[in-house]
Structure formats: structure tokens, C-alpha cells
Scaffold this active site. Structure first.
Site, PDB file in Angstrom:
ATOM      1  N   GLU A  25       0.849  -1.227  -0.094  1.00  0.00           N
ATOM      2  CA  GLU A  25      -0.029  -0.160   0.066  1.00  0.00           C
ATOM      3  C   GLU A  25       0.644   1.313   0.066  1.00  0.00           C
ATOM      4  O   GLU A  25       0.632   2.257  -0.674  1.00  0.00           O
ATOM      5  CB  GLU A  25      -1.064  -0.192   1.090  1.00  0.00           C
ATOM      6  N   HIS A  29      -9.808  -4.827  10.794  1.00  0.00           N
ATOM      7  CA  HIS A  29     -10.457  -4.750   9.344  1.00  0.00           C
ATOM      8  C   HIS A  29     -11.948  -3.804   9.402  1.00  0.00           C
ATOM      9  O   HIS A  29     -12.440  -3.956   8.082  1.00  0.00           O
ATOM     10  CB  HIS A  29     -10.781  -6.128   8.682  1.00  0.00           C
TER      11      HIS A  29
END
Lengths: 324, 352
Positions: free
Chosen positions: A60, A129
Site C-alpha cells: 500500500e 478490518h
């Protein structure tokens, strides 16, 4: 008008904008050959090719930074985070580079880019998450934060975000992707910074955004069954949020309830509550209340998670308190 | 002529003739002297608190930026870390705009919003000036990605300090550029110290150029005190990027004579070490070499020096006399104007 899902609306928005502007490209994990972890990019690789629909390694920080460089050079990247919770390994890129480079260069560079993906809880995937980081990014002066609740707005706002010359952080939801709604067939844009009234009433104002708007809508219907009518405002854009629309409603109802999935401390609702008490103090007949996520990491356990998220019961309890 | 080993890089009088034209040799020398004099002027201004914040000088490293940038074309992109004054000057950013930025003035190359560590110059394809160590390497990959996407034929040169190689994002980025064959050269300016931590105390697997091998990247080293060696190695790498879209990792060994920044008391190394390195000063060595080749006369060297001092003084005066930016100007920079959608309301919140 056609009835399509929120997922399809996002897909159409990207496809239309990629068709329109060759400098737009999509980059992220599993966006191309896998067709998107949540199938939001379904078919785009076949239509636009691997040059413009770019699969990345799980990196990322590197692909977010790469998108920054591409934007500085004049391209218009759409960066997909498989989950906004994964963006935190790229936090430096998002805050220091996306958030500062235009300003630090004295305005020499534009950053026409969109970072998008699902955020929030409700699917029992645990604390790492399930983050809802809208407010963290909204705290950065240069960032625009968008969080649509309905398919039509998802499409219209994503198209506007892609066309914006500024970086837009676009928050979707795993629980929203399957939601169906009417979407105009013609090319349309939804303005960034404009709220939408989902439901009208005179007794109290409820302000919400993203998935929480749907929870608030259920609560408002339950209130209606008990004879109390809520004005429900779906913000659509979190920053800059539509103060004027909120103010119009508060002047009518004199009561404000804010529903947001963020944790309570310094969630965006706190900013709205500050602004409203500061500017509309004399219009308020009761203290402003907020229903937020509870101040806990997201539990895996389903019953607990349902309690941690804003839910109809807590919204109704707050509404009763406001109307008492 | 071009030595791999720094120990044998000292040019002797009567050095063999260079393949470079006399004009290029003189220009390389001139650019290094310009940077040296500019940085000395910056140091003086910092000492009397006219320049604030951090100020990282390029003194000792001039051959790296000048040699490397001398082989680039206008369409190529350059990006570096926070020790950026020399890179900006070598790229063509006027000394006035650089000095004014150090002073935080409206006339600075970043209009007073960036300061010493954040010089930017879009007109010269200079993409900064980045102060989070390693962070800009990923941005650099994006410049190269865009060059490839737009098929401009341009390449990207990314300079980084050796301290940046241990940041995770740098490894991630090497993987991406190698995987995608992006037209980029990463040039590690290894000046031995990441602030006060020596390479040997921070980095396993020396030499640092090895970091590229895990990603199948071409690797080269150069002597950063020998400007023609830097130029030759960078030219080779740039050519590889431009013609074959293959990235290269270059390790260039250099040395800074001043502290990490002007605020650094420099207690982690000895005076003797610094003095020893000054014997291989890149400007001194190149002057001797050019004199040996009879390319540079004493009179011309003095003229170049006088011009550089005058340019630095002019930049200083310009910076001192320039206006400060105001708050409304700063607010005007927050967002780009929209031209494809309606304007977005941009409240300041603080004065709602």
C-alpha cells in the site's frame, strides 16, 4: 432510471470516467485479473487493458506513493484500498504527501486523485478490518472526504471525485455494495459538499452519512410509527459538510441528533455539534446528541459488534431523550 | 581515468584528456562552485538566524548532484530528499528563488510554504525536496510510471540519502519499479552518516548497492568525489532507463563536511576524519584535473569563483528584500481550482 447495486454504480462511474479521460487509471490490489476483491472493478481490465487497470503487489505504501507521483505528473489515479483499514500502512503517503505536497510546493502541483474502498464494521472481520477512518482524514486540511449511502450518490459522487482536481478520500461499505437503488441513465454528477434530505419531518433533525444513514432511516421510520417525524439529512460529503442544509433543518426542528459510525472522541459529528451550538445556539431546544460507535476496538463477536455499531435501539433512545 | 576505487581517484597533474568538451568540463566545475558558495552564504544566514527551521547543507557533495543532473534532458524528472539546495541549483532553479525559499519569502521557489527541505520547481521538472526519509522514493516511481504511461521518453532520477534504504517503502518501491520496468534511476548519496548514525551501525548487507539485487535491478557504484565518474555512471544508468526501461540502483560514495543540519553539533565523528575527507574535495580535485588538462586557467577559476560569490550575494540580498507571504495567500493554496466540476465550498472551520 435503472435499478442497480451500489457496486455496479461505482463500476459504471469508473468505466464512464475512464472512457472520457485517458489520464484516469485504476490501481490497487486485485483490481484487474481478480476483478476486484468486492467486484467493484468487474470487467474494467477487459475493457481498458492492463495499462489502465493495474494490479499491484501488497504494498500500500509504495502504490499509494506511486499514485502521488503519477498525479504530480498530471495523471488522474483512482487508488483502490481493498479495505480502508489497510491504508494505514500508507499513512505517511496519505498525510504527508497527499495532504501537503500541493501546499508545500506553493501551489505548483495539483493532486487530482481518488482513494477509495470499503470502510466500517458490521461483517465480523475484527478490529483491524473494521476501522472507520473518515474523521482521521477529515482532520487533514487538504483532504476532501466523501461517504455516499445510496447507489445514485455513489455513482454521481465518484464521477465528481474523479473529475476533481483535488484529492478525494471516498468511503464505501462492504454492507453497501449489494444495496439496490434507482440510478439515472443519463450522464450525471452529484455535487461534492451537498447533503441530501432523505426524509422530511418537523420534530427533530437526524444527520448521518454512509451506512449509518440506513440505520438512521430505519429508526426514523420507527419514530414515525410513534407519531414523531424526523428530518433525515444524509451528508454524502463529510468534508466539506453541508452546514447550510443542516442549519435549515435545525431552525425548523430545534433538535439535532447525529448518527455516525466513528468512535465518539472527535468523530465528525463532534465538529458538526460544535458548529451548530456555536452558530445556532438560540435555535436549540435541547442539547445536541450523538449516537456513535462505542469506544472499543471492534469485537469479532456478532452480538457485541451489533451493540458497538450505531443501531436502531440506541438511536431511538437518543431521540426519545431529545423529544422529552 | 574513471576510477572505481575512491583511493585512486585523486587526479594527478597532466591528467589524460577527457572525452568531455572543454565547455562541459568548465560548466561542471562552475556548477559545483556555485553550489559551494550558495551553501556558505546559507550557513552564514542561518548562523545569524535569518534562515530558520532546519538547513541541510550540500557542501562536500556537490559532484553528485552536478555530475548526475548534467546528463539529464529537460523532459526528465528529478526528485530528492531534504538535502536539496544543490540539486535544485543544479537543475536550474535560480539561486534567488532558492535563497528566498530558505528565507520563507513569497518569491521563494515554493512561495515560502516549503522552506529549505521542500524546494519545488515545476518549470524545471524538479519534484522536490522531501523530508520524510524514504517517502519520496515511491513518489519517484510514480513519476516514472507517468512518463511510461504518457510515453514521453523522459526518465526519472531519484536521489536519496543512504539512511533511506532501511525504510520499508524503499524496498517496496524497488520491487515495483523492477517488476514494472519503469524508467528510473535511484541514486543513493552515501555520505556515511544518517544524521549521526554511520552506515556500519545502521545497515546490514553492505555495500548498499546490494539492496537492488533481490529485485534483479542493475547496480552500479560511483566515486562521488569524482564528478566525471558520477556523470559517466549516471549516463549509463539513464541510458538503460531511457532505451530499455530498466531501472538502476546507483550507490555514490560522498561525504558532507558540515553537520547533518546546521543544528548538528557533529559529535559522532572526529575532526581528523573530516579533514581527511576534505583532501578529496570534489571541487579541489576537479580544479587540479582541469588545470592539468589545461582546460581551466587560474584566471578563469578566479572568475568563476567571483561570479559564484556574486550570485550568492545577489540571492541573499534578493531574499532579504523580498516580501513575506500572508495568510490569505496561504489559504489560497489549500485547494486547486476546479475546471471539470462545480466549485466545492471550502470553509475554514476555524472562523465558522
Amino acid at each position: 432510471m435503472a435499478k442497480i447495486t451500489y457496486r455496479q454504480a461505482l463500476n459504471q462511474a469508473m468505466a464512464e470516467e475512464m472512457e472520457r479521460d485517458p489520464s484516469v487509471f485504476l490501481i490497487g490490489e486485485e483490481v484487474a485479473e481478480y476483478q476486484g476483491a468486492f467486484k467493484v472493478s468487474q470487467g474494467l481490465l477487459q475493457r481498458f487493458g492492463a495499462k489502465r487497470v493495474v494490479d499491484t503487489p501488497i504494498s500500500e505504501a509504495a502504490f499509494s506513493g506511486l499514485a502521488v507521483g503519477a498525479a504530480l505528473y498530471g495523471l488522474r489515479p483512482i487508488v483502490e484500498f481493498m479495505n480502508w483499514s489497510f491504508s494505514f500502512v500508507a499513512f505517511d503517503q496519505l498525510i504527508n504527501n497527499v495532504g501537503s505536497l500541493r501546499f508545500m510546493s506553493g501551489g505548483q502541483f495539483d493532486l487530482p486523485m481518488v482513494f477509495r474502498g470499503p470502510s466500517g464494521g458490521g461483517t465480523q472481520i475484527g478490529a483491524t478490518h473494521s476501522h472507520c477512518p473518515e474523521s482521521w482524514f477529515a482532520g487533514v486540511p487538504a483532504l476532501t472526504v466523501v461517504s455516499p449511502a445510496f447507489p445514485e450518490d455513489a455513482k454521481g459522487l465518484l464521477k465528481s471525485s474523479i473529475r476533481s482536481n483535488n484529492p478525494v478520500f471516498f468511503f464505501e461499505g462492504e454492507r453497501l455494495y449489494g444495496l439496490e437503488g434507482e440510478v439515472p441513465d443519463a450522464d450525471f454528477l452529484t455535487p461534492i459538499g451537498e447533503a441530501k434530505v432523505c426524509r422530511e419531518g418537523d420534530d427533530l433533525t437526524i444527520v448521518s452519512g454512509g451506512y449509518s444513514t440506513h440505520v438512521a432511516l430505519s429508526a426514523a421510520e420507527a419514530l414515525s410509527a410513534n407519531g414523531k417525524e424526523a428530518d433525515l439529512i444524509d451528508l454524502r460529503t463529510i468534508k466539506p459538510y453541508d452546514f447550510d442544509r443542516v442549519a435549515r433543518s435545525v431552525r425548523k426542528t430545534n433538535r439535532l441528533l447525529i448518527v455516525e459510525e466513528n468512535k465518539p472522541f472527535a468523530g465528525w459529528g463532534a465538529q458538526i455539534a460544535y458548529d451548530v451550538q456555536h452558530r445556532l445556539f438560540d435555535w436549540l431546544d435541547a442539547p445536541i446528541l450523538r449516537v456513535t460507535g462505542l469506544d472499543l476496538p471492534q469485537p469479532y463477536n456478532g452480538k457485541l459488534e451489533a451493540q458497538v455499531l450505531p443501531n436502531v435501539e440506541r438511536i431511538l433512545a437518543a431521540a426519545r431523550q431529545l423529544l422529552a | 581515468m574513471v576510477a572505481d576505487d575512491p583511493a585512486v581517484a585523486v587526479a594527478e597533474p597532466k591528467a589524460p584528456a577527457s572525452s568531455l568538451s572543454p565547455e562541459i568540463q568548465i560548466d561542471l566545475y562552475r556548477q559545483m562552485v556555485r553550489i559551494r558558495r550558495f551553501e556558505e552564504k546559507s550557513a552564514q544566514a542561518f548562523m545569524r538566524a535569518a534562515i530558520k527551521g532546519f538547513c541541510h547543507l550540500y557542501i562536500g557533495q556537490e559532484a553528485v548532484a552536478v555530475g548526475a543532473l548534467s546528463v539529464l534532458e529537460a523532459r526528465d524528472a528529478v526528485i530528492t530528499a531534504y538535502r536539496d539546495h544543490g540539486v535544485a541549483l543544479a537543475r536550474g532553479t535560480p539561486a534567488r528563488a532558492c535563497m528566498a525559499e530558505l528565507f520563507g519569502k513569497q518569491t521563494g521557489c515554493s512561495h515560502g510554504m516549503g522552506g529549505s527541505m521542500h524546494l519545488f520547481d515545476r518549470a524545471h521538472h524538479f519534484y522536490g525536496g522531501h523530508a520524510i526519509v524514504g517517502s519520496h522514493t515511491a513518489v519517484a516511481a510514480g513519476l516514472a510510471f507517468a512518463q511510461q504511461y504518457e510515453n514521453t521518453g523522459g526518465v526519472t532520477l531519484c536521489l536519496l540519502g543512504e539512511g533511506a534504504v532501511n525504510q520499508g517503502v524503499f524496498s517496496e518501491t524497488l520491487n515495483l519499479v523492477s517488476l514494472w520496468k519503469l524508467p528510473i534511476v535511484f541514486l543513493i548519496e552515501n555520505n556515511d552518516y544518517a544524521m549521526g548514525t554511520s552506515v556500519s551501525r545502521s545497515s546490514a548487507g553492505l555495500p548498499l548497492v546490494n539492496r537492488g539485487s533481490a529485485f534483479d535491478m542493475a547496480g552500479r557504484t560511483a566515486n562521488g568525489m569524482d564528478i566525471e565518474d558520477v556523470r559517466a555512471k549516471v549516463a549509463e544508468a539513464i541510458n538503460l532507463a531511457r532505451t530499455e526501461h530498466l531501472p538502476t540502483l546507483l550507490e555514490v560514495n560522498t561525504y558532507r563536511y558540515r553537520g547533518h543540519s546546521m543544528s548538528d553539533p557533529d559529535t559522532y565523528r572526529t575532526k581528523e576524519e573530516i579533514e581527511e575527507h576534505k583532501k578529496s574535495d570534489p571541487i579541489l580535485l576537479y580544479r587540479r584535473k582541469l588545470e592539468g588538462r589545461q582546460v581551466l586557467s587560474d584566471a578563469l577559476a578566479k572568475q568563476i569563483d567571483a561570479d559564484a560569490r556574486a550570485e550568492a550575494q545577489d540571492a541573499l540580498t534578493f531574499a532579504e528584500q523580498s516580501p513575506e507571504p500572508d495568510l490569505d495567500f496561504a489559504f489560497s493554496l489549500r485547494f486547486s481550482a476546479e475546471d471539470q466540476i462545480d466549485p466545492i465550498p471550502r470553509p475554514r472551520y476555524s472562523d465558522i
